[in-house]
Scaffold this active site. Structure first.
Site, PDB file in Angstrom:
ATOM      1  N   LYS A 241       0.811  -1.218   0.000  1.00 52.01           N
ATOM      2  CA  LYS A 241       0.000   0.000   0.000  1.00 52.01           C
ATOM      3  C   LYS A 241       0.849   1.275   0.000  1.00 52.01           C
ATOM      4  O   LYS A 241       0.442   2.309  -0.520  1.00 52.01           O
ATOM      5  CB  LYS A 241      -0.922   0.019   1.224  1.00 52.01           C
ATOM      6  CG  LYS A 241      -1.952  -1.102   1.254  1.00 52.01           C
ATOM      7  CD  LYS A 241      -3.070  -0.838   0.286  1.00 52.01           C
ATOM      8  CE  LYS A 241      -4.163  -1.903   0.376  1.00 52.01           C
ATOM      9  NZ  LYS A 241      -5.141  -1.778  -0.727  1.00 52.01           N
TER      10      LYS A 241
ATOM     11  N   GLU B  13     -10.467   5.927   2.516  1.00 48.93           N
ATOM     12  CA  GLU B  13     -11.308   4.878   3.068  1.00 48.93           C
ATOM     13  C   GLU B  13     -10.387   3.733   3.479  1.00 48.93           C
ATOM     14  O   GLU B  13      -9.275   3.628   2.997  1.00 48.93           O
ATOM     15  CB  GLU B  13     -12.289   4.379   2.013  1.00 48.93           C
ATOM     16  CG  GLU B  13     -11.701   3.351   1.011  1.00 48.93           C
ATOM     17  CD  GLU B  13     -10.623   3.909   0.082  1.00 48.93           C
ATOM     18  OE1 GLU B  13     -10.565   5.154  -0.072  1.00 48.93           O
ATOM     19  OE2 GLU B  13      -9.835   3.123  -0.465  1.00 48.93           O
TER      20      GLU B  13
ATOM     21  N   SER C   5       1.823  -9.663  -0.806  1.00 54.24           N
ATOM     22  CA  SER C   5       1.481  -8.238  -0.773  1.00 54.24           C
ATOM     23  C   SER C   5       1.577  -7.618   0.617  1.00 54.24           C
ATOM     24  O   SER C   5       1.775  -6.425   0.748  1.00 54.24           O
ATOM     25  CB  SER C   5       0.088  -8.038  -1.344  1.00 54.24           C
ATOM     26  OG  SER C   5      -0.842  -8.872  -0.675  1.00 54.24           O
TER      27      SER C   5
END
Lengths: 406, 278
Positions: free
Chosen positions: A92, A114, A381
């Site tokens: 991220k 969000e 990830s």
């Protein structure tokens, strides 16, 4: 294939998917963002500045690690792209640092985002602190309960976490509330979208910030193996880690690109998040995409053990790649995922995020598809430390600290 | 085909002397039957009726309308039930009916989007609908919808916001039919205490451009007779009020008769304020 840099078109379309299905009030802000993208992100100097930040602050490039014991377990050569080793524990960071830098260049002073699992919210909180921008993160009440650890982390970093009480009180409702907030605060606020979803230009911008994953993989695997992999596997919720890992390889037709969705409690139940595999085309959060919806077009509630995959839609570019038969869509359910979560932890000493464990579970289920010399890359990830409380509570999971005390 | 009632209404009033009140109700809120009763109660005070077909994820709506949607879903609303109710309402009124919804509601039930749009607009026309407002359909994405609306003689009504740039405004005016729905504030739907200066400015700006082409109705945030006076005096052709009416519904969920009476009181106070401003 001749695909790279061809999509989206000027209106943000990936084939028939994507687009700008946004309220009129947002359109000028989206157009402003398109202009900023063209001016900055397409400029080498901007990308150099971003890459330097990612190197110094997040530790990029992340390793491409040959998982020797796990390879023996599976029966082919398995490499793990260690996005879990980024600062913040997930891929991220690539996106949030990019968007926050872009927001700065646009003269915006605040960030809003969000979050589902809290990973994107936490990453945004990091970017907010790093760039000195006040940050608000909208999070569903259900998710706040599921992910208290991430709520504390965001708050510690100075971010305001706003509970969302509407709808199913999960990720999709957090997006709704975040967008509503943005509509009222366009002047000074950048909406920092967490995945390759939303109206144009978000799927394009987020993809371009995540492309670094695939670029590194390509260099690293050539150096390590002197050839390209046979397959790349990544989990898909919105799909940002997957598009990041896949993108550089789309034109290399021989490489299988496999996206793994969350089958939750099972395909045949209504409790899953298999938007690509089982959804119908529709419009949500500004984009045409495959959606889990009822016959009247209302979005239905989804389920996955991993909050990061618990989303009724999927990035428009993945929909397009599926239509082109370039993307193979797979799935893994909660139990298979927990099994893979445990396996990687015990065999390699690496705790994967539950999201990433879906990709591992797919490989474990389909190991027969690969022969001993095949090279398979799994995009790891994120790190699973955030998931320990969920995993520990799971009834089917045998390892519990309290067992030691029996 | 009978004439579109929105077009007819404004053709009779080319000089824009009339002032128009368009109340909004969510289909199925609080129940299907009570919704029909409320429409009947408010009809005499209104010039156009606006009816929402709920969508599960309405990003341009504030909490008031979201809650109304929730009540309507619990009462069993869906597109089919909503259009059946509208068909019945149509029997009792000759006034224009405008639908408000989101795009995903309109593209269901067919292989292609063209077919789905044609199907739904045909059904709407048959149910007595004259116009549609689509919360998440900007002009860039409206090509297929414009075609289908034209085919079935339904006015596709576009929203204009304070943030709408001049060149967008020109493009929107070129394809708009019926009237312009002007969003008065930078925000989502919901009752507010005051009418901002920005609202008066944007009304003047848009009216200058639309004078001879289209009437301008102003919505979002209007909740009191004094707001109505301000907005009409700034040059608007009418007002759209939703959340303030839904708040009355919410307050009286246990007393449907009082709900009706309060809605009527409110609507008549708005109509009165409009006449005074005229």
């Amino acid at each position: 294939m001749d695909y790279i840099d061809k999509y989206p078109d000027k209106l943000g379309k990936f084939g028939e998917f994507g687009g700008m299905f946004a309220p009129e009030i947002l359109m000028p802000a989206l157009n402003e963002l398109i202009e900023a993208y063209e001016k900055h992100v397409c400029d080498e100097r901007f990308m150099n500045e971003l890459n330097q930040i990612l190197k110094d602050y997040s530790g990029r490039p992340t390793p491409l690690y040959f998982a020797k014991r796990y390879s023996e377990f599976i029966g082919c050569k398995v490499y793990l792209k260690r996005e879990d080793l980024n600062h913040g524990g997930a891929h991220k960071i690539n996106n949030v640092m990019g968007q926050a830098l872009l927001a700065k260049k646009m003269g915006k002073t605040k960030l809003v985002a969000e979050t589902g699992a809290g990973q994107h919210g936490f990453a945004t909180a990091i970017a907010g602190a790093y760039f000195g921008m006040p940050t608000k993160v909208f999070m569903g009440e259900v998710d706040i309960k599921r992910q208290a650890y991430n709520v504390y982390r965001m708050q510690l970093l100075g971010t305001e976490v706003v509970p969302v009480k509407s709808g199913s009180k999960t990720l999709k409702d957090a997006v709704n509330e975040g967008l509503r907030y943005w509509i009222s605060n366009l002047q000074d606020t950048h909406y920092l979208m967490g995945s390759v979803v939303g109206p144009h230009p978000y799927p394009l911008i987020v993809r371009d910030f995540q492309r670094i994953i695939g670029k590194e993989i390509k260099e690293q695997i050539i150096k390590l193996e002197n050839k390209l992999p046979n397959a790349i596997i990544a989990c898909i919720g919105g799909g940002s880690n997957a598009i990041g890992a896949f993108y550089e390889f789309i034109d290399d037709d021989a490489i299988q690109l496999i996206g793994v969705e969350a089958a939750g409690k099972g395909k045949e139940t209504n409790k899953h998040s298999i938007a690509l595999g089982l959804g119908r085309r529709g419009v949500l959060h500004g984009a045409m995409q495959y959606l889990l919806q009822n016959e009247y077009g209302n979005i239905i509630e989804t389920h996955s053990i991993s909050a990061g995959l618990d989303y009724p839609g999927v990035g428009p570019e993945h929909c397009h790649l599926k239509e082109l038969s370039r993307l193979k869509v797979g799935e893994a359910n909660d139990n298979e995922t927990l099994e893979a979560f445990k396996n990687l932890s015990q065999i390699e000493g690496i705790i994967p995020a539950l999201e990433s464990a879906h990709a591992l579970a797919y490989l474990e289920k389909n190991r027969k598809d690969f022969s001993t010399l095949d090279i398979v890359i799994v995009n790891l990830s994120g790190s699973g430390s955030k998931d320990l409380s969920i995993v520990a509570e799971h009834v089917d999971f045998k390892i519990k600290p309290k067992n030691l005390l029996l | 085909m009978e004439k579109n009632r929105i077009i007819e209404l404004f053709e009779k009033d080319q000089e824009r002397k009339g002032k128009y009140f368009m109340p909004f109700l969510t289909a199925g809120d609080p129940t299907i039957n009570q919704f029909k009763k409320l429409v009947k109660a408010i009809e005499p005070y209104s010039d156009i009726l606006e009816i929402g077909i709920p969508f599960s994820d309405p990003i341009a709506d504030g909490p008031t309308i979201q809650e109304a949607n929730q009540r309507a879903f619990e009462a069993g609303i869906n597109t089919k039930v909503a259009l059946e109710a509208i068909k019945e309402i149509r029997k009792g009124t000759g006034k224009p009916i405008v639908i408000l919804t989101y795009y995903n509601i309109l593209i269901q039930g067919a292989e292609t989007i063209e077919d789905a749009l044609n199907m739904i607009f045909k059904k709407m026309k048959e149910s007595g609908v004259d116009g549609i407002v689509i919360g998440d359909l900007p002009i860039e994405e409206a090509g297929l919808t414009l075609k289908a609306c034209e085919k079935h003689d339904i006015c596709l009504i576009f929203l204009i916001a304070p943030s709408t740039t001049n060149d967008r405004l020109e493009k929107i005016l070129k394809v708009s039919r019926g009237f312009i729905y002007l969003i008065s504030v930078m925000g989502v739907t919901g009752a507010r205490e005051n009418v901002a200066q920005i609202t008066k400015n944007i009304i003047k700006k848009v009216k200058q451009k639309t004078k001879e082409i289209l009437p301008v109705l102003v919505g979002f945030g209007i909740s009191q007779p004094k707001h109505v006076r301000t907005i009409i005096e700034a040059g608007a052709d009418g007002v759209i009020i939703g959340s303030a009416i839904i708040n009355i519904i919410k307050k009286n969920l246990n007393d449907h008769e009082k709900m009706e009476a309060d809605v009527i009181d409110f609507a008549s106070s708005i109509k009165k304020a409009m006449k005074e401003a005229n």
